[in-house]
Design a protein around this motif. Sequence first.
Motif, PDB file in Angstrom:
ATOM      1  N   ILE A 434       6.774 -10.596  -7.304  1.00 40.99           N
ATOM      2  CA  ILE A 434       5.693 -10.011  -8.091  1.00 40.99           C
ATOM      3  C   ILE A 434       4.493  -9.748  -7.187  1.00 40.99           C
ATOM      4  O   ILE A 434       4.130 -10.594  -6.370  1.00 40.99           O
ATOM      5  N   ALA A 435       3.889  -8.587  -7.317  1.00 34.38           N
ATOM      6  CA  ALA A 435       2.652  -8.271  -6.589  1.00 34.38           C
ATOM      7  C   ALA A 435       1.615  -7.781  -7.590  1.00 34.38           C
ATOM      8  O   ALA A 435       1.867  -6.853  -8.361  1.00 34.38           O
ATOM      9  N   ILE A 436       0.451  -8.440  -7.591  1.00 36.43           N
ATOM     10  CA  ILE A 436      -0.671  -8.025  -8.440  1.00 36.43           C
ATOM     11  C   ILE A 436      -1.611  -7.203  -7.574  1.00 36.43           C
ATOM     12  O   ILE A 436      -2.171  -7.707  -6.596  1.00 36.43           O
ATOM     13  N   LEU A 437      -1.774  -5.933  -7.928  1.00 36.82           N
ATOM     14  CA  LEU A 437      -2.581  -5.029  -7.118  1.00 36.82           C
ATOM     15  C   LEU A 437      -3.783  -4.549  -7.908  1.00 36.82           C
ATOM     16  O   LEU A 437      -3.642  -4.023  -9.020  1.00 36.82           O
ATOM     17  N   THR A 478       1.570 -18.227  -4.298  1.00 37.80           N
ATOM     18  CA  THR A 478       2.966 -17.809  -4.471  1.00 37.80           C
ATOM     19  C   THR A 478       3.100 -16.380  -4.985  1.00 37.80           C
ATOM     20  O   THR A 478       4.150 -15.765  -4.837  1.00 37.80           O
ATOM     21  N   ILE A 479       2.041 -15.839  -5.627  1.00 41.79           N
ATOM     22  CA  ILE A 479       2.081 -14.479  -6.155  1.00 41.79           C
ATOM     23  C   ILE A 479       1.161 -13.602  -5.313  1.00 41.79           C
ATOM     24  O   ILE A 479      -0.037 -13.869  -5.218  1.00 41.79           O
ATOM     25  N   PHE A 480       1.712 -12.571  -4.692  1.00 46.41           N
ATOM     26  CA  PHE A 480       0.923 -11.712  -3.802  1.00 46.41           C
ATOM     27  C   PHE A 480      -0.154 -10.984  -4.583  1.00 46.41           C
ATOM     28  O   PHE A 480       0.084 -10.455  -5.663  1.00 46.41           O
ATOM     29  N   ASN A 481      -1.358 -10.923  -4.004  1.00 50.87           N
ATOM     30  CA  ASN A 481      -2.486 -10.258  -4.656  1.00 50.87           C
ATOM     31  C   ASN A 481      -3.355  -9.568  -3.610  1.00 50.87           C
ATOM     32  O   ASN A 481      -3.823 -10.203  -2.670  1.00 50.87           O
ATOM     33  N   ASP A 482      -3.528  -8.264  -3.765  1.00 48.82           N
ATOM     34  CA  ASP A 482      -4.377  -7.501  -2.854  1.00 48.82           C
ATOM     35  C   ASP A 482      -4.789  -6.219  -3.566  1.00 48.82           C
ATOM     36  O   ASP A 482      -4.501  -6.034  -4.753  1.00 48.82           O
ATOM     37  N   THR A 483      -5.426  -5.317  -2.854  1.00 44.02           N
ATOM     38  CA  THR A 483      -5.804  -4.043  -3.444  1.00 44.02           C
ATOM     39  C   THR A 483      -4.651  -3.050  -3.313  1.00 44.02           C
ATOM     40  O   THR A 483      -3.772  -3.199  -2.456  1.00 44.02           O
ATOM     41  N   VAL A 484      -4.681  -2.029  -4.146  1.00 39.85           N
ATOM     42  CA  VAL A 484      -3.650  -1.001  -4.100  1.00 39.85           C
ATOM     43  C   VAL A 484      -3.653  -0.303  -2.747  1.00 39.85           C
ATOM     44  O   VAL A 484      -2.603  -0.089  -2.135  1.00 39.85           O
ATOM     45  N   ARG A 485      -4.829   0.042  -2.247  1.00 36.22           N
ATOM     46  CA  ARG A 485      -4.913   0.773  -0.979  1.00 36.22           C
ATOM     47  C   ARG A 485      -4.356  -0.042   0.177  1.00 36.22           C
ATOM     48  O   ARG A 485      -3.669   0.492   1.057  1.00 36.22           O
ATOM     49  N   ARG A 486      -4.617  -1.332   0.192  1.00 34.36           N
ATOM     50  CA  ARG A 486      -4.148  -2.159   1.309  1.00 34.36           C
ATOM     51  C   ARG A 486      -2.641  -2.433   1.201  1.00 34.36           C
ATOM     52  O   ARG A 486      -2.024  -2.874   2.159  1.00 34.36           O
ATOM     53  N   PHE A 487      -2.048  -2.180   0.026  1.00 29.73           N
ATOM     54  CA  PHE A 487      -0.619  -2.388  -0.176  1.00 29.73           C
ATOM     55  C   PHE A 487       0.188  -1.137   0.160  1.00 29.73           C
ATOM     56  O   PHE A 487       1.405  -1.127   0.055  1.00 29.73           O
ATOM     57  N   LYS A 488      -0.495  -0.090   0.556  1.00 29.40           N
ATOM     58  CA  LYS A 488       0.186   1.158   0.892  1.00 29.40           C
ATOM     59  C   LYS A 488       1.244   0.911   1.975  1.00 29.40           C
ATOM     60  O   LYS A 488       0.995   0.208   2.947  1.00 29.40           O
ATOM     61  N   GLY A 489       2.411   1.492   1.783  1.00 28.09           N
ATOM     62  CA  GLY A 489       3.510   1.290   2.726  1.00 28.09           C
ATOM     63  C   GLY A 489       4.402   0.127   2.367  1.00 28.09           C
ATOM     64  O   GLY A 489       5.449  -0.061   2.985  1.00 28.09           O
ATOM     65  N   LEU A 490       4.019  -0.661   1.359  1.00 29.21           N
ATOM     66  CA  LEU A 490       4.818  -1.800   0.921  1.00 29.21           C
ATOM     67  C   LEU A 490       5.361  -1.544  -0.472  1.00 29.21           C
ATOM     68  O   LEU A 490       4.978  -0.593  -1.148  1.00 29.21           O
ATOM     69  N   GLN A 491       6.253  -2.404  -0.928  1.00 32.67           N
ATOM     70  CA  GLN A 491       6.810  -2.303  -2.263  1.00 32.67           C
ATOM     71  C   GLN A 491       7.169  -3.696  -2.757  1.00 32.67           C
ATOM     72  O   GLN A 491       7.231  -4.651  -1.977  1.00 32.67           O
ATOM     73  N   ALA A 492       7.401  -3.829  -4.054  1.00 33.22           N
ATOM     74  CA  ALA A 492       7.840  -5.086  -4.646  1.00 33.22           C
ATOM     75  C   ALA A 492       8.678  -4.756  -5.872  1.00 33.22           C
ATOM     76  O   ALA A 492       8.477  -3.712  -6.505  1.00 33.22           O
ATOM     77  N   PRO A 493       9.624  -5.637  -6.235  1.00 33.05           N
ATOM     78  CA  PRO A 493      10.412  -5.379  -7.445  1.00 33.05           C
ATOM     79  C   PRO A 493       9.541  -5.219  -8.685  1.00 33.05           C
ATOM     80  O   PRO A 493       9.778  -4.332  -9.501  1.00 33.05           O
ATOM     81  N   CYS A 494       8.527  -6.077  -8.817  1.00 37.56           N
ATOM     82  CA  CYS A 494       7.639  -6.001  -9.985  1.00 37.56           C
ATOM     83  C   CYS A 494       6.195  -5.830  -9.528  1.00 37.56           C
ATOM     84  O   CYS A 494       5.666  -6.676  -8.810  1.00 37.56           O
ATOM     85  N   ILE A 495       5.571  -4.743  -9.949  1.00 39.38           N
ATOM     86  CA  ILE A 495       4.181  -4.469  -9.609  1.00 39.38           C
ATOM     87  C   ILE A 495       3.324  -4.595 -10.869  1.00 39.38           C
ATOM     88  O   ILE A 495       3.661  -4.040 -11.925  1.00 39.38           O
TER      89      ILE A 495
END
Length: 540
Positions: A434-437, A478-495
């Motif tokens: 899970i990634a919270i963006l 345990t749960i990834f959290n960042d901004t949408v822009r900084r997550f560019k180039g990445l992916q996760a099963p659940c966003i």
Amino acid sequence: MAHRGIHMDEQKTRQGEIAELMVKKKLEDLPPGYSVIANVDIAAEGKSSELDTVVVTPTGVIVVLEVKAGNLIADESGHVVRDYGAGGQKDIVKQLNRQGGIVRNRLAAFAKNLTIRSFLVLPTGKLDGYGIGIDSARVIDADRMDELCNIILDCDRLPHNHDVSKDTIVEFLENHCVVKQSLSSISETLDIRCRELSSGLATWIPRIESPLAVVEVNAPAGAGKTQLALSLLQKAHQEKRSAWYINTTRNIAQKLQDHPINQHVEFIGTWHELAIEKTRAEDPADIDSLKLSQYFNDVSEAFVQKLEDGNYSIDCIVLDDAQDLKSDWVVALTQALSSDGTLYVLSDPNFKTGETVEFTESVRVNSAETARIPQRVTQVINELALTSSPLVSTSPYQGDVPAFFTYSGPAQLLKETRRAVDEARKEGFSDDQIAILSMKGRHSSEILCSPTLGLDKYSLKQPLDEFKNGRQLFSDGTIFNDTVRRFKGLQAPCIILTEVDFDELDDQTKSLLYLGMTRASMSLKIVLTDAFAQKLAACL
């Protein structure tokens, strides 16, 4: 050896999937009245076993199909075995007999005197030799696959003395025995399949032969542009040609820096890293943060001048995410090519922060296909008109329509974000999937200022103001959290996109929404304000 083991596991997974798909396709030829049920769990009394496919005929005969990929071999003692490598050999007949016993015991508790027939199906192989305890008539190999439906039709003619209707049997199997597979468990398999489906660019673009020095590739997120870049770099290495890989997105550049190809390529990194290296500029770590923007611009302009002065002769330059750079910087790279060199310009036309580049002459390849984005997420992206032209999802995963959670203030924002996380966990996603963006900036985000979302049961892995070897450090959540822009180039099963709050659905907002929504490979949840929800609803 570890890498080889992973490859073998992936290969076996793919072979098994192909075999099951072949059977599924063949069963589509059954006439009406036959029910096909996949992944039937007939666990009972602590014994667990899953049936690949069960067909219930109109008269209520239960046909069990155990599907195996490739060949099976009868060993010297006559036992039919399958070699699982490090996992040893498995006696298939013993497995089938055990499975048959569990089936009968489980169904006997539901209804007496049910007629059950079992078959071993080898869509891509044969049974070599003569096995103990298995009738050859029960083996449907590659040569008999065309007979599969007729064999099942013959089963419907078997005598039976049960008084349970076919529909009742189907209802029991579907309600009590069908495996509700956890979404998290299929994530890895889905990633493998999506990589295969997005390999088209990497297969065909390197084969282009043209007297023109520039090849432009315009494709959306999940189309395989990173695979293409890697393929081009590997080809350059094999042909002993010099190569640069340039990106504006640090996440993608770091992925390729971690790849073995980095040992054989002159440069892999960001545009600014290349500019600093070639101009021998001052380390940006020594620059005042308020002056960094001007510093990077000055370094870039100095590098452009060196390019235009003809200081380099590179055979292959791959510029990824070219849409983020100034057009004159992109064009200047053509001056760094050798006499027979090629500049590959990879862009996503749907996320533009730079300027449109116009080349006098180039080979241009346009694609609207994405293999990563689930079909229903793609449908919503198209309905909101977030892209310049409709996307086409080739993902094998249909997925669900994105779930929306609305809020009207900071307290409710935390509550609804927590609710989105809880929903993701219920669906079977683990915290590391899970990634919270946040749609806000890092220092203006309420979520990024709350490492526990207001409750101790949530632990967020958030960016720190620390770097090691040029890489961002994160907290121990345990749960990834960042901004949408900084997550560019990445992916996760659940966003989980949160803090989605905009005045208008203008081009800039569409671009950012597109970036966030295309990070999800399986599930997407959006936490947005009531006011913006109404704006989106008007578009759907």
